[in-house]
Motif scaffolding. Structure first.
Motif, mmCIF file in Angstrom:
data_model
loop_
_atom_site.group_PDB
_atom_site.id
_atom_site.type_symbol
_atom_site.label_atom_id
_atom_site.label_comp_id
_atom_site.label_asym_id
_atom_site.label_seq_id
_atom_site.Cartn_x
_atom_site.Cartn_y
_atom_site.Cartn_z
ATOM 1 N N ARG A 93 5.211 -10.821 -2.236
ATOM 2 C CA ARG A 93 4.706 -9.634 -2.935
ATOM 3 C C ARG A 93 5.402 -8.377 -2.421
ATOM 4 O O ARG A 93 4.774 -7.413 -1.994
ATOM 5 C CB ARG A 93 3.200 -9.525 -2.738
ATOM 6 C CG ARG A 93 2.348 -10.519 -3.505
ATOM 7 C CD ARG A 93 2.425 -10.303 -5.028
ATOM 8 N NE ARG A 93 2.214 -8.892 -5.382
ATOM 9 C CZ ARG A 93 1.003 -8.314 -5.449
ATOM 10 N NH1 ARG A 93 -0.062 -9.011 -5.209
ATOM 11 N NH2 ARG A 93 0.906 -7.048 -5.778
ATOM 12 N N GLY A 94 6.717 -8.381 -2.481
ATOM 13 C CA GLY A 94 7.502 -7.242 -2.006
ATOM 14 C C GLY A 94 7.150 -5.944 -2.717
ATOM 15 O O GLY A 94 7.423 -4.848 -2.226
ATOM 16 N N ASP A 95 6.510 -6.027 -3.880
ATOM 17 C CA ASP A 95 6.147 -4.836 -4.651
ATOM 18 C C ASP A 95 4.901 -4.141 -4.113
ATOM 19 O O ASP A 95 4.605 -3.010 -4.486
ATOM 20 C CB ASP A 95 5.878 -5.247 -6.101
ATOM 21 C CG ASP A 95 4.682 -6.186 -6.186
ATOM 22 O OD1 ASP A 95 4.667 -7.209 -5.466
ATOM 23 O OD2 ASP A 95 3.741 -5.886 -6.959
ATOM 24 N N ALA A 96 4.144 -4.844 -3.249
ATOM 25 C CA ALA A 96 2.852 -4.280 -2.809
ATOM 26 C C ALA A 96 3.062 -3.204 -1.737
ATOM 27 O O ALA A 96 4.035 -3.225 -0.992
ATOM 28 C CB ALA A 96 1.965 -5.391 -2.273
ATOM 29 N N PHE A 97 2.118 -2.253 -1.698
ATOM 30 C CA PHE A 97 2.211 -1.128 -0.766
ATOM 31 C C PHE A 97 1.271 -1.322 0.418
ATOM 32 O O PHE A 97 0.114 -1.680 0.239
ATOM 33 C CB PHE A 97 1.867 0.185 -1.474
ATOM 34 C CG PHE A 97 2.805 0.507 -2.600
ATOM 35 C CD1 PHE A 97 4.076 1.016 -2.336
ATOM 36 C CD2 PHE A 97 2.439 0.274 -3.921
ATOM 37 C CE1 PHE A 97 4.943 1.299 -3.370
ATOM 38 C CE2 PHE A 97 3.304 0.561 -4.966
ATOM 39 C CZ PHE A 97 4.562 1.074 -4.693
ATOM 40 N N ILE A 98 1.799 -1.043 1.592
ATOM 41 C CA ILE A 98 0.991 -1.154 2.808
ATOM 42 C C ILE A 98 0.329 0.197 3.090
ATOM 43 O O ILE A 98 1.008 1.202 3.304
ATOM 44 C CB ILE A 98 1.862 -1.539 4.020
ATOM 45 C CG1 ILE A 98 2.509 -2.914 3.770
ATOM 46 C CG2 ILE A 98 1.049 -1.535 5.306
ATOM 47 C CD1 ILE A 98 3.567 -3.288 4.796
ATOM 48 N N ALA A 99 -1.005 0.194 3.055
ATOM 49 C CA ALA A 99 -1.740 1.434 3.331
ATOM 50 C C ALA A 99 -2.207 1.440 4.775
ATOM 51 O O ALA A 99 -2.934 0.528 5.198
ATOM 52 C CB ALA A 99 -2.937 1.556 2.394
ATOM 53 N N LEU A 100 -1.770 2.430 5.533
ATOM 54 C CA LEU A 100 -2.278 2.598 6.899
ATOM 55 C C LEU A 100 -3.730 3.046 6.778
ATOM 56 O O LEU A 100 -4.023 4.166 6.342
ATOM 57 C CB LEU A 100 -1.457 3.651 7.646
ATOM 58 C CG LEU A 100 -1.968 3.981 9.059
ATOM 59 C CD1 LEU A 100 -1.774 2.813 10.008
ATOM 60 C CD2 LEU A 100 -1.296 5.231 9.588
#
Lengths: 823, 219
Positions: A96-103
């Motif tokens: 899922r390279g499109d997903a965003f990591i939210a801190l």
């Protein structure tokens, strides 16, 4: 452009669901710190992330909700970094390279000052540290969530903006009435967060999707940026000792579909939701038509609990917190008499102000420090939004930074230098800024010139991203006594800004009559005219009844007062009495005359002298019976034939003593003691007023303080009132006072008696430490102690000279300390 | 749990916190108390959180939810219990604001708000306590009188455990200062023992408290 920002607000985005819920099912114990699993059980955290990624969410949170140095003083960096690194790994693992990591950033768990003990700047620092670590580790955005206090949300958002370039989203916790725990509603929260440039705002936790519906509606109507909705799986209940939620995945998803239809842009879940909830939600929402959020162009000035909208109905900005032309106010600034300034604030609130102007500039004081103190202390006692009124950029920045909400700024003007100074601050911290229509060439005499400056200011503001809605144009009221056409220029400017630019306007109304007799006649009529021309804000004294009459009448006449309810409420019981001699109305009682709208406001419950034709009560009687206003009146009356000192010694003190003795013998109680004390205080104030300039005799000077760690000070303040009435000067060091400060003050001021108060057993140690330090550095100083946990044994054990079980006892003790050597 | 509401602040308790023992204040003062309690009742936002845990009561200490507590008073209270309920309640931050504001212009009003706030949070805690008693009864348990950290020899340090276990800052908006004071100040934490058998004669309230001899507020 940032890849996340490209998608945010242009297409559906989906957040993940609960973290704690999943970790508990994997064995996380109650009270265990979940973020430690990033190091101890990385496989479980990977599994948590992958579960949500496989369910289809495209924003997923790192397991860092509670990660900050307060909870992880040793290994914060490792924990946060591992949380982000694991997220990167999960993204690869699940393809899922499109997903965003939210801190993920949650609250610190501490309440900020002044309610709590965490200083604002320290909170900014704590959040900033997490942001730097998370950004360096490779997060794509910062998600500040589950915030239930605007002030902490501001600290976190400011920290994120100052410590990284990542997009920042903020979601807060509303209760069913649509408020945060500390009182702010949707409008107040959104205005503040948008002012600080949150890239998205929203709601999470506490409620299920069904209960969130009405709040989401308000969010969509208020916010201009994308809106995020992350509900719990319904409401929690305990079942066999476990917390369960009452909404299943299917019902949750169908509710979320309804929420999506309201025009939000990002949906997901919170406590109790699992990948299954998210998968079903995405299924139902992804093919729905997507709507972008639209700019709202509404103007809100806010505090931690209130949002005042500028535009629909003219608002009153109280002008009394300002030293100009006020001797007493100047004196209060010089002597750091903060309560006096705060009282000016709450009085204006009771009189009907909607916003308070705060001007504490005086050449000989440190304005930055004073502005900071007054703004933060005012926000402790009034929920009214504030208008920061200063020409000192440093004071302005400090105030905007520490202000809890979105403030008003007074002011910028058309001079390039002014705009270069003020706009960057407004752009950074948010704010509604007053724009004076003057520039390098002065104040234009006609409306055309002022209008042109207004346009110039709007244009320059736009360069900083400051919306026209956040500018309030001051059309400048100049006295008609020097130029009789000046009011016309002002009124025409108002009309043109209002009609041609749709802009908000403001006036310091009373300048118009400078140099004329009976100024309030001109002022009040001018106010009515200005309101008719579209004035949005009047800077005025809400304690001036003729101005309030003009204001209320104008609102009623211009359809700004539905059913004339406000007007009727204000005047239904008021009788106007026209006196023959002056022809001007005198009012027997009414709003603004002291009988404030708040029950229990100063004077609102004031005692009056005995009714009927009976002779007015004597001063002693008034004090004994706690009749505040009557006591002041009796003193005023008495001073006509006698001097202050004899009134005090022969009437006031004996009366106080009678009550004090009654209290000591148990026939009178604390409320009566306090009522008498307040009445005596009112009478003293009259004497003080009459002896202006003359040195006053005091029995002695005493330090009072609530010790370090203790933030409750009502007991200490009661003692203070009593001591002052008995002729002592009290140096009140406040609450949560370090031993050092107390001792230093005692040494510097050569103090012979210190009174210390402590509420909790945990803070008595600080009392003991203070006494120890005093003995060492100021051995001739006596120490009296008191407070909820204190006993004679305790007092003896920590080495105090005296234990005062109540306020009277401390007065008696002070008398023995100071009067013995007077004889 | 059925929805709970705080609908009344017991005025007798307000009198007691103001130092009146078994006496009704004058009409003038009762009038001011009425006005203040009315205002406070309109401003409070009562919240509660509670959770149940298994309990082991040993000879010298008790263990529950990862806590090991040595307290004679607590041991006496919990003897024969096998479960324990931890609760935290608050009436919200507005009560503190009313006190702070009143102190600026009238200490009597401040003292009344202070007393009314104390009475309100106790009343709210009583309501939550009776709801817990009902919940427990449904599971076949009897409740012991509630017992708070800082009470008798139950160390105040356990406030931290309560805060973590019940997630108090998030669940009800109560946080601890470094010196373990709760904010909002009108908040209560307590622990309630649950036993299978009824135990009618357990001391509670002032009778159990070690400080009751000197306490001005004892019943």
């Amino acid at each position: 452009m940032n890849r996340f920002l490209e998608k945010l607000g242009s297409e559906w985005l989906f957040c993940d669901g609960g973290t704690g819920t999943i970790l508990q099912s994997k064995g996380l114990a109650g009270g265990e710190l979940p973020e430690r699993w990033n190091l101890d059980r990385p496989e479980d955290i990977l599994d948590l992330y992958c579960g949500y990624l496989n369910a289809g969410c495209n924003i997923f949170n790192t397991n860092t909700f509670g990660a900050n140095r307060l909870k992880y003083p040793e290994d914060l960096e490792e924990i946060v970094t591992a949380g982000v690194r694991l997220a990167q790994k999960a993204r690869t693992l699940s393809g899922r390279g499109d997903a965003f990591i939210a801190l993920d950033i949650g609250p610190t768990g501490k309440l900020l000052e002044p309610l709590g003990d965490l200083p604002f700047e320290k909170a900014v620092d704590i959040f900033g540290e997490v942001v730097r670590i998370g950004a360096a580790a490779g997060a794509d955005l910062v998600l500040i969530e589950t915030m239930n206090d605007t002030y902490e949300a501001k600290a976190a958002l400011l920290a994120a903006k100052e410590n990284c370039d990542l997009p920042v989203a903020v979601t807060t916790v509303y209760d069913e009435s649509g408020k945060l725990l500390t009182g702010a509603g949707v409008e107040a929260v959104v205005a503040m967060l948008e002012g600080l440039h949150a890239d998205a705002v929203g709601i999470n936790c506490s409620l299920g999707p069904r209960q969130m519906l009405p709040i989401v509606k308000r969010l969509v109507e208020t916010a201009s940026v994308p809106v995020i909705v992350n509900p719990n799986a319904g409401l929690p209940r305990t079942e066999n000792g476990k917390t369960v939620y009452d909404v299943g995945p299917e019902e949750f998803a169908s509710c979320m579909a309804e929420i999506a239809d309201l025009g939000v842009q990002v949906v997901g879940g919170c406590c109790g939701t699992t990948p299954e909830y998210i998968r079903r939600t995405i299924e139902l929402v992804r093919n729905k038509p997507f709507r972008r959020n639209t700019p709202k162009d509404r103007t809100f000035v806010t505090s931690y609990a209130q949002a005042v909208e500028i535009g629909p109905v003219p608002v009153i900005i109280g002008e009394r917190i300002n030293p100009t032309g006020k001797k007493k106010f100047k004196e209060a600034l010089r002597s750091h008499d903060i309560p006096y300034i705060l009282q000016e604030g709450i009085r204006q609130e009771d009189q009907g102000a909607h916003i308070l102007d705060v001007n504490v500039g005086l050449p000989e004081i440190d304005e930055v420090e004073m502005m900071q103190t007054v703004v933060t202390r005012l926000q402790e006692v009034t929920a009214l939004p504030l208008q920061i009124d200063t020409t000192d950029p440093a004071a302005l920045e400090r105030a905007l930074r520490l202000y809890n909400g979105k403030a008003m700024v007074n002011s910028v003007n058309g001079k390039q230098e002014s705009m270069d100074t003020v706009f960057p601050l407004v752009a950074k911290y948010g704010g509604v800024v007053v724009a004076l229509t003057l520039d390098e060439s002065g104040i234009p005499a006609d409306a055309q010139g002022r209008f042109a400056i207004a346009e110039k200011i709007y244009k320059e503001a736009a360069k900083y991203g400051i919306r026209p809605a956040d500018i309030v144009v001051d059309a400048l009221a100049m006295t008609i006594s020097s130029d009789t056409s000046s009011a016309l220029a002002t009124l025409r400017t108002l009309r043109r800004v209002h009609e041609e630019l749709g802009g908000n306007t403001i006036l310091g109304v009373s300048n118009i009559s400078f140099g004329l007799p009976q100024r309030e006649i001109i002022n009040s009529h001018f106010l009515s005219m200005a309101i008719a021309e579209g004035l949005s804000c009047a800077i005025m004294n809400p304690g001036n009844e003729s101005m309030m009459r003009a204001y209320r009448a104008s609102l009623a006449l211009l359809d700004c007062d539905p059913q004339c309810m406000q007007y009727i409420e204000a005047y239904k019981d008021v009788k106007l009495v026209y006196t023959e001699a002056s022809g001007s109305p005198a009012q027997n009682a009414g709003p603004g005359s002291g009988a404030g709208k708040t029950p229990g406001a100063a004077g609102g419950m004031g005692r009056t002298a005995p009714a009927g034709g009976a002779a007015p009560a004597s001063l002693g009687e008034c004090v004994e019976r706690g009749m505040k206003e009557a006591a002041a009146e009796a003193m005023r009356e008495g001073l006509k034939s006698r001097d202050g000192l004899s009134m005090i010694n022969e009437e006031l003190i004996p009366a106080l003593d009678r009550v004090g003795k009654g209290f000591e013998s148990g026939t009178m109680f604390l409320p009566q003691l306090l009522m008498s004390a307040e009445a005596a205080k009112a009478a003293f104030a009259v004497v003080k007023e009459s002896m202006k300039g003359k040195p006053q005799k005091i029995k002695g000077r005493i330090i009072l303080a609530t010790v370090k760690g203790d933030i409750h000070d009502i007991g200490k303040n009661i003692v203070k009132v009593m001591l002052e009435n008995y002729g002592y000067e009290v140096i009140d060091l406040g609450k949560d006072v370090p031993a050092e400060t107390i001792v230093e003050t005692a040494v510097r001021e050569n103090i012979r008696l210190v009174g210390l108060s402590a509420l909790m057993t945990t803070t008595v140690v600080n009392m003991e430490e203070t006494i120890r330090l005093l003995r060492e550095r100021k051995p001739d100083c006596k120490v009296a102690v008191g407070g909820a946990v204190m006993t004679q044994e305790y007092a003896d054990a920590i080495g105090a000279d005296f234990y005062g079980p109540d306020a009277m006892a401390t007065v008696r003790y002070a008398d023995t300390v100071f009067l013995v050597d007077m004889k | 749990m059925t929805e709970l509401r705080l609908t009344e602040i017991p005025v007798r308790e307000v009198y007691r916190y103001l130092g009146y023992r078994g006496i009704t204040p004058s009409e003038e003062i009762t009038g001011r108390i009425r006005a203040c309690t009315g205002q406070l009742l309109g401003a409070v936002s009562p919240r509660q959180v509670h959770a149940y845990y298994d309990l082991e009561v040993g000879e010298k200490n008790m263990r529950a939810a990862g806590m090991e507590i040595e307290s004679k008073g607590l041991l006496r209270n919990l003897k024969g219990c096998e479960r324990v309920c931890l609760l935290a309640v608050t009436i919200g931050v507005e009560a503190d604001r009313l006190v702070a504001r009143a102190q600026l212009h009238d200490m009597l009003e401040a003292a009344i708000f202070q007393a009314a706030g104390a009475a309100a949070v106790e009343a709210w805690c009583d309501l939550v306590n009776s709801a817990i008693r009902e919940e427990a009864a449904q599971q076949g348990y009897y409740c012991r009188p509630r017992f708070s950290p800082g009470y008798g020899d139950f160390p105040l340090e356990y406030q931290k455990n309560f805060s973590d276990l019940l997630r108090m800052p998030v669940s009800i908006g109560v946080s601890l200062t470094d010196s373990l004071l709760m904010i909002p100040s009108k908040s209560v934490t307590a622990l309630i023992g649950l036993s299978r058998t009824e135990q009618p004669c357990i001391l509670q309230g002032c009778e159990e408290c070690s400080a009751s001899a000197e306490c001005a507020y004892r019943r």
